[in-house]
Each structure stands twice: as C-alpha cells, then as structure tokens.
Design a protein around this motif. Structure first.
Motif, PDB file in Angstrom:
ATOM      1  N   SER A 110     -55.587   4.802 -52.245  1.00 53.43           N
ATOM      2  CA  SER A 110     -55.943   3.709 -51.330  1.00 53.43           C
ATOM      3  C   SER A 110     -56.971   2.747 -51.929  1.00 53.43           C
ATOM      4  CB  SER A 110     -56.452   4.263 -49.994  1.00 53.43           C
ATOM      5  OG  SER A 110     -55.431   4.959 -49.329  1.00 53.43           O
ATOM      6  N   SER A 131     -50.758   5.046 -41.760  1.00 53.04           N
ATOM      7  CA  SER A 131     -51.960   5.768 -41.336  1.00 53.04           C
ATOM      8  C   SER A 131     -52.540   6.567 -42.498  1.00 53.04           C
ATOM      9  CB  SER A 131     -51.640   6.689 -40.161  1.00 53.04           C
ATOM     10  OG  SER A 131     -50.800   7.762 -40.561  1.00 53.04           O
ATOM     11  N   TYR A 166     -54.600   4.082 -44.484  1.00 55.06           N
ATOM     12  CA  TYR A 166     -55.821   3.598 -43.832  1.00 55.06           C
ATOM     13  C   TYR A 166     -56.866   4.704 -43.652  1.00 55.06           C
ATOM     14  CZ  TYR A 166     -53.523  -0.837 -43.037  1.00 55.06           C
ATOM     15  OH  TYR A 166     -52.911  -2.052 -43.226  1.00 55.06           O
ATOM     16  N   ILE A 167     -56.416   5.946 -43.449  1.00 55.39           N
ATOM     17  CA  ILE A 167     -57.381   7.053 -43.376  1.00 55.39           C
ATOM     18  C   ILE A 167     -58.091   7.218 -44.716  1.00 55.39           C
ATOM     19  CG2 ILE A 167     -57.602   9.558 -43.149  1.00 55.39           C
ATOM     20  CD1 ILE A 167     -55.381   9.451 -41.056  1.00 55.39           C
ATOM     21  N   ASP A 218     -58.427   4.933 -47.012  1.00 54.93           N
ATOM     22  CA  ASP A 218     -59.249   3.741 -47.213  1.00 54.93           C
ATOM     23  C   ASP A 218     -60.575   3.858 -46.460  1.00 54.93           C
ATOM     24  OD1 ASP A 218     -59.630   0.967 -48.127  1.00 54.93           O
ATOM     25  OD2 ASP A 218     -59.477   0.479 -45.984  1.00 54.93           O
ATOM     26  N   SER A 219     -60.533   4.412 -45.249  1.00 56.03           N
ATOM     27  CA  SER A 219     -61.763   4.579 -44.458  1.00 56.03           C
ATOM     28  C   SER A 219     -62.732   5.528 -45.153  1.00 56.03           C
ATOM     29  CB  SER A 219     -61.412   5.113 -43.067  1.00 56.03           C
ATOM     30  OG  SER A 219     -60.604   4.198 -42.362  1.00 56.03           O
ATOM     31  N   LYS A 266     -64.384   3.791 -48.056  1.00 54.29           N
ATOM     32  CA  LYS A 266     -65.458   2.876 -47.629  1.00 54.29           C
ATOM     33  C   LYS A 266     -66.694   3.652 -47.189  1.00 54.29           C
ATOM     34  CE  LYS A 266     -62.334  -0.872 -46.274  1.00 54.29           C
ATOM     35  NZ  LYS A 266     -61.729  -1.622 -45.146  1.00 54.29           N
ATOM     36  N   MET A 267     -66.477   4.798 -46.523  1.00 49.64           N
ATOM     37  CA  MET A 267     -67.617   5.629 -46.129  1.00 49.64           C
ATOM     38  C   MET A 267     -68.382   6.108 -47.356  1.00 49.64           C
ATOM     39  SD  MET A 267     -65.899   7.912 -43.103  1.00 49.64           S
ATOM     40  CE  MET A 267     -67.236   9.109 -43.145  1.00 49.64           C
ATOM     41  N   ASN A 313     -56.847  14.080 -45.506  1.00 43.14           N
ATOM     42  CA  ASN A 313     -55.746  13.115 -45.430  1.00 43.14           C
ATOM     43  C   ASN A 313     -54.448  13.702 -45.963  1.00 43.14           C
ATOM     44  OD1 ASN A 313     -54.744  10.518 -44.806  1.00 43.14           O
ATOM     45  ND2 ASN A 313     -54.949   9.871 -46.938  1.00 43.14           N
TER      46      ASN A 313
END
Length: 611
Positions: free
Chosen positions: A376, A530, A533-534, A536-537, A540-541, A567
C-alpha cells in the motif's frame, strides 16, 4: 470428471457373511451402503472406543506437547490410561467447583463450628442463620432477636436468637454447606488441585509418548467400524445374506472375479437417476489435482449426478484470491514462504495443498503488480516498473475500471455455467432412442440455458450502466437490450413451466436474482479495496509515530508488523468467505450444483489378512 459407478448387490451364504465382507475389504473397491440399520455389540464397542479416542486426541492437540520417545504402551492401553486420567481430571474439576460453591456460601458468615450452635441449643438458646432482603425481615416473638452478620446492598445475612424453638418454615434460612470451616474447605481445595495436577502431568507424559500411534489407531478404528457396519448392515434371509454397494465401472471385473472365486451371486446395474446414496469419486487430471485440496478444506463435493467443476473452481478461486488480497508485497512473501515449504515437503497430499497456495500466491503477486500495490505504498513513490498498468492505476478512473472488470468476470463465470449446461443437455440427446417429446424437452432445456446466458450479459450491461457509468436505466445500449430481449424469449420458451402456477409466479424473482448475482461480484472490488486502505492506514499511523525521531523507529516498525499481519489475516478471511461463496453460490446456482455429494469411501479391512 466424476468416476462412473455401478450399483452392485452381492448374495452369499449366511455363514460366509464375515469372510465375504473381509474379501471385499481386501479388494478395497466397494463403497458399501447398509440395507438394514447396522447393530451389534462389536459395533457399539468400536463406536465407544472411537469416541474415547477422539476425546483423547482433541485433548492432546490442545496440550501442544511435542512428541518425544514413543512409550511401550499399545494404542488401546494408551487410550485407556489417558481416558481414565481425563475422567479423574474432570472429577477433580467438579469437586473443585463444589468446594468453590461452599466457600462462596460461607463468605458472608466466615468460618464457624456447627457443634457450637448445637451446644447453645442444648442450653436453651436456639440459633438460626438466615438470609433475606432488608425489607422482608421475618416477624419474631418477643423472646427472639436478630443480629446482622453481613450486608450486601439490600441483602442481609443475619442470625436469629430465640429462647424457644421457631418453626423453620417461618424463617428464610440460608443455604449452608456441610462443612463450615473455611480452613478445611481450603485444604480440600488444595488437595484436589494436587491430585488434578498429578493426573494432568500423567496426560502430558502420555501425550509426549504417543508418537503417531493414535493417528494410526484412529485410522484402524475407522476401518474396523466401517467393516462392522458393512457386515451388520447386510440384509439376511433364512440361508442367505445380501450386501449392496457401489463400484467404479473400471473395477467391476475385479469384484466379479472375486464373486466367481468365492461362490457369491452378484448383480450389477447402472445407477438410477433418483439414487441419492451413490458416492462421488472425482478424477481430476494430474496438472490440476491440487484442486482436490479445495474440496477437502471446504468439505464439499458435487453429487454423483452433477458436474465436476474442480478445474473451473481452481481457476476462478485463484483469480478471486488475487483480487481480494491484491498486494504484490504480500504475494512475494507468500511465494517465497510457500515455495520453501513445498520444496521441503515429502507428503504428496500436503504438497498438492501447498501447490494450490503457491498458485494463489502467484495470483496475489500478479494482481498486486498490475494494480501497483506494494504494501500500500503510494504509487507515485514507487519506481516506474512497479507502478502497474495505467488502466488499473489511473487515479481518476481506476475504481471504475476494476468494478467493470469484476462485473465482466462475473458474467464470464456465470454464462460459462449456462453454456456448459447447454452442451451437457445437447449431449444427452439420443436421436435413435429419444421419443419426440423427450427430444423436444431437451432442446427446450438447452434453449433455456442459452437464454439465461444472454440475460446474464444483459445484466452485466445494466450493472455497468448503473454502478460504473452512473447513468439512468433509460440509457441502456441497444446491444444489452438485445441480450435481454433474446434471453427473455428463450427463457420463456425453454425454462419457464407455463403449466405450473408456482413457476410462473416466481419467474420475476428468478430474473431479479440473476441481476443480483451479477452485482454480487462487486465484492471483489470492495474487499480488495479495503485490504489496500487498511494497510495504508497502518502505514500512515507508523509514519505519524516515527516523525523525525530515531527512538520511535521500533514503535513504528511494531505498528507496521502488527498492522500488516492483521490485514493479511482479514484478507485471507475474505478469500474464505467471498471467494468460496462466488464459486459455491453464484456460479453453482447457474450450474445447478447442490454440493450434497458424499465421498467415495471403499471398504477397507485391516484384519483381512487374518481371515
């Protein structure tokens, strides 16, 4: 393909029942079905032993003890000792529960001696231990008094002292254990725990010394149980007994030869269309035999009179797996890991399963590479060679393109099912033997399947129009309107039974369900998105935690490791739920597969050499 079967019936002398079943077990080709309900003391004993063994195996698996040197015990001795120890563990747990209950009953009162209460009664002072709500205290005589011992909210635990006896049914007497000494009860609890620990230690020792004895014993018990069921399930007359079963066509001659040698009467016939007991034996071509691992894992089989779709399921499930996980980084890790495991594996069946995982890993890698998804990481930060196909990575239209591809794959898979059924129906036509009515019925059925194929492509066009293009239904193109028109006419001619009121009433819902089946393939886009995006989140965290501080690197790495592991787990669950569903529900519905088949399990006789 599904191995063609013959249904056989064997008759032998009553006194030859045991030897006949033993010989069939030696052949290992006959799937036996009982003609009467099997029942005997031996069968009951085998079932009880199997239940005990299953219980022991499950317990040993939960222990997770690594097997060491095998013990000298036989499998039956091992099961007997383990079962006895396990029974004692259960008994200890029950005794501990009883002691815990007694301690809980004594908690408001503390420790006391019942003999002291009896001594007071001997001197004319009667004591009653009671429990009641504060608003419902009993009414007492003047020579009686209440002493509150403990209170929990509105619940009172109190003692009633009286110079004269009070009828017990007029008091809310508390429930107390036989022993009222907390110290004694605690000692009992510790003694029980000591005994339980001893039995658990014995079980661990037995688990460490089992080796592969129990696995072999489980297989032996299964074969002996099947043997007893076959023998006890034979129908019998005054002098003869009869056995029924199923044999692959190419192995009938071996059974006939055995019947001639041993003097049995044998009858074999084609399997009737309405025979629900016939087993399914899949013969999958060697290049695709890893598809068997799918059926073994999910626990499904097509019925004998249905169609073998193993190759189709292998192809589409692998494709779905790639789209649902859809990350080339994950795929690369899976490829390396599974490749190493497969290289080291010696067991053929396990190796087929690993080959299946290898194919799915390759699909994950390829789809992730095509969509430019590598853990991601934003596409623009990747080297150009890793950025995927522009048609699948264009930031403006990529979602629409992937949605379109999902609907297209759905239309392909489901229309393939209809075309497949068309061909199978036409192959059933026998121009020499079929009556005119039978011929026309098969032609109508084939036309109906063709009609559904056209209707599916019309539904593809409608799904594209509404969800991908975002237009109104009035904008549906002439091509897809033509598909709907041709499909409706052919379905009306071939698939709807106009003589059945129920069939006519439900036909609109069938048309609607076909469109819903097409829409169902959007799950490939939704779940695959999904996954991206999981990941990717979590990326970013981790970036937020790291910032510009070197000391935060371990924490950022931990977030990445845990996040991506979670994930992956969610993505694999998506494959099990959605990938399997599209094959066993949407596709199978158009293929008319119920997955109600039972596996071909030929009779095996572990003691045949002793007969």
């Amino acid at each position: 393909m599904i191995d063609p079967m013959k249904r056989i019936t064997i008759a032998c002398l009553l006194e030859d029942r045991q030897s006949a079943v033993a010989e069939l077990g030696r052949l290992g080709t006959v799937h036996v079905t009982p003609l009467t309900a099997p029942a005997s003391e031996e069968l009951d004993s085998l079932r009880k032993e199997s239940e005990k063994l299953s219980r022991i195996v499950a317990y040993f698996q939960n222990l997770g003890v690594k097997p060491e040197k095998e013990s000298a015990l036989t499998p039956s001795q091992l099961v007997e000792q383990a079962s006895a120890s396990l029974d004692m563990v259960k008994k200890c747990e029950e005794e501990q529960t009883a002691v815990e209950k007694s301690l809980e009953q004594l908690r408001p009162w503390g420790s006391f001696d019942k003999k002291a209460i009896e001594a007071l009664e001997a001197h004319g002072l009667h004591v009653y231990l009671c429990q009641a709500n504060a608003s419902k205290l009993p009414k007492l005589e003047k020579d009686a008094t209440i002493r509150v011992i403990h209170q929990e909210r509105s619940e009172l635990f109190f003692a009633v002292f009286s110079a004269s006896p009070i009828p017990e049914n007029s008091l809310p007497l508390a429930t107390l254990p036989e022993k009222t000494s907390v110290a004694e009860l605690q000692k009992d609890y510790n003694d029980i725990q000591t005994r339980e620990d001893k039995y658990r230690a014995a079980l661990e020792e037995l688990a460490a010394g089992q080796g592969d004895k129990l696995a072999k014993y489980q297989q032996e018990l299964s074969q002996r149980t099947d043997f007893a069921k076959a023998r006890d399930g034979m129908a019998a007359s005054e002098h003869l007994c009869f056995l029924r079963g199923y044999v692959p066509e190419n192995k009938v001659d071996a059974v006939r030869e055995a019947a001639r040698t041993h003097g049995w009467a044998i009858r074999y016939e084609d399997v009737p269309e309405d025979d629900a007991a016939v087993p399914t034996h899949l013969i999958i071509p060697k290049p695709f035999r890893m598809a068997q691992a799918i059926f073994d894992f999910v626990g499904i089989l097509p019925s004998y009179h249905e169609v073998d779709v193993s190759i189709s399921m292998l192809i589409f499930l692998s494709l779905f797996c790639g789209m649902l996980v859809g990350d080339a980084g994950y795929g690369a890790i899976f490829l390396v890991t599974v490749g190493i495991l497969r290289h080291r594996c010696k067991d053929a069946k396990t190796k087929d399963g690993l080959t299946l995982l290898l194919i799915m890993s390759a699909c994950i890698f390829v789809w992730g590479a095509l969509t430019g998804s590598w853990f991601s990481i934003p596409t623009e930060k990747l080297p150009r060679v890793f950025q995927g196909l522009p048609w699948l990575t264009d930031q403006v239209n990529k979602d629409k393109h992937i949605q379109l591809l999902c609907f297209f794959i759905g239309a392909i898979q489901m229309s393939l099912a209809r075309v497949w059924r068309t061909v199978l129906t036409l192959l059933k036509i026998n121009f020499k033997q079929d009556s005119t009515a039978s011929f026309l019925r098969k032609v109508r059925e084939a036309l109906g399947h063709v009609g559904w194929a056209f209707f599916l492509w019309g539904s593809y066009g409608l799904a594209k129009l509404l969800l991908v293009d975002g237009k109104e239904i009035s904008a549906l193109s002439g091509t897809f309107c033509t598909c709907y028109g041709i499909g409706f006419v052919l379905i009306a001619l071939g698939s709807i039974n106009w003589g059945s009121f129920v069939d006519v009433i439900y036909s609109p819902f069938t048309f609607l369900n076909t469109f819903v089946d097409t829409l169902s393939y959007i799950r490939l886009f939704a779940v695959g998105g999904s996954t991206f995006y999981i990941a990717d989140s979590f990326n970013k965290m981790a970036a937020m935690v790291y910032g510009d501080h070197l000391w935060a690197i371990p924490f950022a790495l931990l977030i990445l490791l845990v996040g991506h592991a979670l994930n992956v787990a969610l993505a694999l669950m998506g494959v099990l739920v959605h990938g399997i569903r599209l094959n066993t529900l949407e596709f199978s519905g158009h293929m008319d597969i119920s997955w109600a088949g039972q596996a071909y399990k030929p009779l095996q006789n572990p003691d045949a050499n002793k007969q």
